[in-house]
Write a protein that holds these residues in place. Structure first.
Motif, PDB file in Angstrom:
ATOM      1  N   PHE A  47      28.994  38.550  30.587  1.00 37.76           N
ATOM      2  CA  PHE A  47      29.388  39.464  31.656  1.00 37.76           C
ATOM      3  C   PHE A  47      28.671  39.104  32.947  1.00 37.76           C
ATOM      4  O   PHE A  47      27.483  38.778  32.959  1.00 37.76           O
ATOM      5  N   GLY A  48      29.397  39.193  34.037  1.00 37.68           N
ATOM      6  CA  GLY A  48      28.837  39.105  35.371  1.00 37.68           C
ATOM      7  C   GLY A  48      29.758  39.853  36.313  1.00 37.68           C
ATOM      8  O   GLY A  48      30.970  39.915  36.092  1.00 37.68           O
ATOM      9  N   ALA A  49      29.208  40.441  37.357  1.00 34.52           N
ATOM     10  CA  ALA A  49      30.003  41.186  38.328  1.00 34.52           C
ATOM     11  C   ALA A  49      30.201  40.355  39.582  1.00 34.52           C
ATOM     12  O   ALA A  49      29.310  39.619  40.010  1.00 34.52           O
ATOM     13  N   LEU A  71      34.653  37.165  27.216  1.00 33.02           N
ATOM     14  CA  LEU A  71      34.292  37.806  28.477  1.00 33.02           C
ATOM     15  C   LEU A  71      34.381  39.313  28.318  1.00 33.02           C
ATOM     16  O   LEU A  71      35.402  39.838  27.855  1.00 33.02           O
ATOM     17  N   LEU A  72      33.314  40.023  28.669  1.00 29.28           N
ATOM     18  CA  LEU A  72      33.370  41.480  28.738  1.00 29.28           C
ATOM     19  C   LEU A  72      34.030  41.821  30.071  1.00 29.28           C
ATOM     20  O   LEU A  72      33.416  41.725  31.130  1.00 29.28           O
ATOM     21  N   ASN A  73      35.274  42.195  30.007  1.00 27.01           N
ATOM     22  CA  ASN A  73      36.105  42.330  31.207  1.00 27.01           C
ATOM     23  C   ASN A  73      36.085  43.768  31.714  1.00 27.01           C
ATOM     24  O   ASN A  73      36.926  44.589  31.365  1.00 27.01           O
ATOM     25  N   VAL A  74      35.087  44.065  32.536  1.00 26.13           N
ATOM     26  CA  VAL A  74      34.974  45.396  33.126  1.00 26.13           C
ATOM     27  C   VAL A  74      35.931  45.486  34.315  1.00 26.13           C
ATOM     28  O   VAL A  74      35.913  44.612  35.187  1.00 26.13           O
ATOM     29  N   PRO A  75      36.785  46.505  34.375  1.00 23.08           N
ATOM     30  CA  PRO A  75      37.776  46.597  35.458  1.00 23.08           C
ATOM     31  C   PRO A  75      37.148  46.499  36.844  1.00 23.08           C
ATOM     32  O   PRO A  75      36.144  47.158  37.143  1.00 23.08           O
ATOM     33  N   GLY A  76      37.725  45.630  37.679  1.00 24.72           N
ATOM     34  CA  GLY A  76      37.265  45.468  39.048  1.00 24.72           C
ATOM     35  C   GLY A  76      36.092  44.529  39.223  1.00 24.72           C
ATOM     36  O   GLY A  76      35.639  44.315  40.344  1.00 24.72           O
ATOM     37  N   MET A  77      35.607  43.934  38.120  1.00 24.85           N
ATOM     38  CA  MET A  77      34.390  43.137  38.188  1.00 24.85           C
ATOM     39  C   MET A  77      34.619  41.639  38.000  1.00 24.85           C
ATOM     40  O   MET A  77      33.676  40.855  38.065  1.00 24.85           O
ATOM     41  N   THR A  78      35.852  41.230  37.737  1.00 24.65           N
ATOM     42  CA  THR A  78      36.118  39.827  37.432  1.00 24.65           C
ATOM     43  C   THR A  78      36.336  39.047  38.716  1.00 24.65           C
ATOM     44  O   THR A  78      37.435  39.019  39.274  1.00 24.65           O
ATOM     45  N   GLY A  79      35.282  38.398  39.191  1.00 22.54           N
ATOM     46  CA  GLY A  79      35.394  37.636  40.431  1.00 22.54           C
ATOM     47  C   GLY A  79      35.645  38.549  41.614  1.00 22.54           C
ATOM     48  O   GLY A  79      35.056  39.620  41.749  1.00 22.54           O
ATOM     49  N   VAL A  80      36.567  38.145  42.488  1.00 20.85           N
ATOM     50  CA  VAL A  80      36.896  38.951  43.671  1.00 20.85           C
ATOM     51  C   VAL A  80      38.380  39.286  43.659  1.00 20.85           C
ATOM     52  O   VAL A  80      39.058  39.286  44.677  1.00 20.85           O
ATOM     53  N   GLY A  88      34.735  45.980  44.824  1.00 19.94           N
ATOM     54  CA  GLY A  88      33.989  45.381  43.729  1.00 19.94           C
ATOM     55  C   GLY A  88      32.495  45.595  43.876  1.00 19.94           C
ATOM     56  O   GLY A  88      31.790  45.917  42.910  1.00 19.94           O
ATOM     57  N   SER A  89      31.992  45.440  45.089  1.00 19.50           N
ATOM     58  CA  SER A  89      30.564  45.682  45.337  1.00 19.50           C
ATOM     59  C   SER A  89      30.209  47.149  45.104  1.00 19.50           C
ATOM     60  O   SER A  89      29.152  47.470  44.547  1.00 19.50           O
ATOM     61  N   ALA A  90      31.109  48.036  45.520  1.00 19.83           N
ATOM     62  CA  ALA A  90      30.857  49.470  45.329  1.00 19.83           C
ATOM     63  C   ALA A  90      30.829  49.828  43.841  1.00 19.83           C
ATOM     64  O   ALA A  90      30.026  50.666  43.408  1.00 19.83           O
ATOM     65  N   LEU A  91      31.686  49.193  43.052  1.00 22.29           N
ATOM     66  CA  LEU A  91      31.749  49.503  41.625  1.00 22.29           C
ATOM     67  C   LEU A  91      30.466  49.108  40.888  1.00 22.29           C
ATOM     68  O   LEU A  91      30.131  49.702  39.862  1.00 22.29           O
ATOM     69  N   GLU A  92      29.741  48.126  41.407  1.00 21.69           N
ATOM     70  CA  GLU A  92      28.467  47.740  40.783  1.00 21.69           C
ATOM     71  C   GLU A  92      27.456  48.869  40.836  1.00 21.69           C
ATOM     72  O   GLU A  92      26.485  48.876  40.080  1.00 21.69           O
ATOM     73  N   ARG A  93      27.684  49.816  41.737  1.00 24.42           N
ATOM     74  CA  ARG A  93      26.755  50.937  41.877  1.00 24.42           C
ATOM     75  C   ARG A  93      27.222  52.187  41.119  1.00 24.42           C
ATOM     76  O   ARG A  93      26.580  53.230  41.188  1.00 24.42           O
ATOM     77  N   VAL A  94      28.336  52.053  40.380  1.00 21.19           N
ATOM     78  CA  VAL A  94      28.903  53.192  39.644  1.00 21.19           C
ATOM     79  C   VAL A  94      28.349  53.209  38.218  1.00 21.19           C
ATOM     80  O   VAL A  94      28.467  52.234  37.478  1.00 21.19           O
ATOM     81  N   SER A 119      20.798  39.034  41.632  1.00 16.71           N
ATOM     82  CA  SER A 119      19.658  39.858  42.062  1.00 16.71           C
ATOM     83  C   SER A 119      19.099  40.695  40.933  1.00 16.71           C
ATOM     84  O   SER A 119      17.911  41.031  40.930  1.00 16.71           O
ATOM     85  N   GLY A 120      19.961  41.116  39.996  1.00 22.90           N
ATOM     86  CA  GLY A 120      19.520  41.970  38.903  1.00 22.90           C
ATOM     87  C   GLY A 120      19.086  43.351  39.342  1.00 22.90           C
ATOM     88  O   GLY A 120      18.402  44.057  38.594  1.00 22.90           O
ATOM     89  N   ARG A 121      19.517  43.781  40.530  1.00 23.81           N
ATOM     90  CA  ARG A 121      19.001  45.038  41.089  1.00 23.81           C
ATOM     91  C   ARG A 121      19.977  46.200  41.001  1.00 23.81           C
ATOM     92  O   ARG A 121      19.558  47.358  41.104  1.00 23.81           O
ATOM     93  N   GLN A 122      21.269  45.919  40.821  1.00 25.84           N
ATOM     94  CA  GLN A 122      22.264  46.985  40.899  1.00 25.84           C
ATOM     95  C   GLN A 122      22.338  47.812  39.615  1.00 25.84           C
ATOM     96  O   GLN A 122      21.856  47.408  38.549  1.00 25.84           O
ATOM     97  N   VAL A 123      22.961  48.970  39.723  1.00 26.27           N
ATOM     98  CA  VAL A 123      23.076  49.896  38.602  1.00 26.27           C
ATOM     99  C   VAL A 123      23.753  49.239  37.410  1.00 26.27           C
ATOM    100  O   VAL A 123      23.273  49.329  36.270  1.00 26.27           O
ATOM    101  N   MET A 124      24.864  48.553  37.647  1.00 23.94           N
ATOM    102  CA  MET A 124      25.684  48.071  36.535  1.00 23.94           C
ATOM    103  C   MET A 124      24.953  47.112  35.602  1.00 23.94           C
ATOM    104  O   MET A 124      24.933  47.340  34.387  1.00 23.94           O
TER     105      MET A 124
END
Length: 249
Positions: A47-49, A71-80, A88-94, A119-124
Motif C-alpha cells: 500500500f502507498g497513497a 495491492l491494497l486498493n484504498v479508494p482515491g489513493m491509487t496514484g493521482v 487524494g491529499s485530503a483523503l490521507e488525512r481522513v 514522509s510517514g507523517r499523515q493519518v492514513m
C-alpha cells in the motif's frame, strides 16, 4: 546532455548507491520476511497513497514479479487518478478509510503488509500500520527517516510510520523531495523518491525470489504477457494461487 540532466541522473545514482550500502541489512531482513510469507502460504499486500502508490503497484501483477503480492486498493489513493487531484491529499488525512478497506480483505495474523509513505507523517499510513499490527500482520514500512527529524506528525498519537512497523526501510530522501535547484525556479525540483523506493521494493522481491529458489521452492512468478506462451503461463500461475490473489476478482 544539459547540466541539469546530468545532475539529476547523478543524484538518482547517488541515492541508489547509498541505499545499497546503508540499507543492505534491512533489505535482507525484508526479503526473508517476504520469502517466508510466500513459502508459508501467507497473504501479502502493498500500500502507498498518492505517488507512494507507484512503487506499491510496481511489484503487483507484473512480469518477473511474485504472483501472490496484492495491492491494497484504498479508494482515491491509487496514484493521482482521483479528480480533483488535491482530494487524494485530503483523503490521507481522513481516519478510517484505509482501515475499513483492510477489514474487507481476508488479511489476518501472519500476513505481510508493505506500507509505503515518503514522509510517514499523515493519518492514513500511521493508522493503517497500527491497525494491521493489531490484526496480527507484519508491517514493513518504506519511508524516509529524514522527515520525522524536521516535520510534525499529523496523527493524533504524534507518531510516524516508522514508529508503528516491525521493520523499516529508509529511502534516504531529503525533506521536500527535490534534488535540483535553479535560481529562477522558485522551488526545488527533480524528485528521485519514486526511483529509489521502487528500487528498494524490487530489490526485496528479487532477493526473496532467490531465497525461495535456493531452498528448492519454486517461486510463483509472472512471465511477460508479450512473449509467446506468457499469457497461458500467467493464467495457470493465477489459477494455482487463486486463494492468495485478490486483484483478479
Amino acid at each position: 546532455m544539459t547540466d541539469l540532466v546530468g545532475q539529476y541522473l547523478d543524484a538518482a545514482i547517488a541515492h541508489l548507491e547509498r541505499v545499497r550500502s546503508e540499507e543492505a541489512a534491512g533489505i535482507d531482513a525484508a526479503a526473508e520476511l517476504l520469502a517466508e510469507a510466500v513459502q508459508n502460504g501467507r497473504r501479502i499486500f502493498t500500500f502507498g497513497a498518492g505517488h507512494s502508490s507507484l512503487p506499491a503497484q510496481d511489484v503487483v501483477y507484473r512480469a518477473g514479479g511474485l504472483v501472490v503480492i496484492n495491492l491494497l486498493n484504498v479508494p482515491g489513493m491509487t496514484g493521482v487518478n482521483v479528480m480533483p487531484a488535491p482530494l487524494g491529499s485530503a483523503l490521507e488525512r481522513v481516519s478510517g478509510l484505509a482501515t475499513a478497506t483492510l477489514d474487507l480483505t481476508p488479511a489476518g495474523p501472519g500476513d505481510l503488509l508493505f506500507l509505503i509513505s515518503l514522509s510517514g507523517r499523515q493519518v492514513m499510513p500511521v493508522e493503517l500500520a497500527r491497525h494491521a499490527r493489531e490484526r496480527g500482520m507484519t508491517v514493513i514500512g518504506v519511508t524516509s527517516l529524514a522527515y520525522p527529524e524536521e516535520v510534525s506528525s499529523q496523527h493524533p498519537s504524534g507518531t510516524y510510520l516508522k514508529d508503528n512497523c516491525d521493520l523499516v526501510l529508509d529511502s534516504k530522501i531529503a525533506v521536500g523531495d527535490g534534488e535540483l535547484d535553479h535560481p529562477a525556479a522558485g522551488a526545488p525540483f527533480g524528485s528521485v523518491s519514486t526511483i529509489v523506493t521502487s528500487a528498494l521494493m524490487q530489490a526485496v522481491v528479487a532477493s526473496a525470489i532467490g531465497r525461495l529458489a535456493d531452498r528448492g521452492v519454486t517461486p510463483p512468478l509472472f512471465r511477460s504477457g508479450n512473449v509467446d506462451g506468457g499469457t497461458a503461463w500467467n493464467a495457470k500461475a493465477m489459477a494455482d494461487n487463486a486463494d492468495r490473489i485478490f486483484y483478479a476478482w
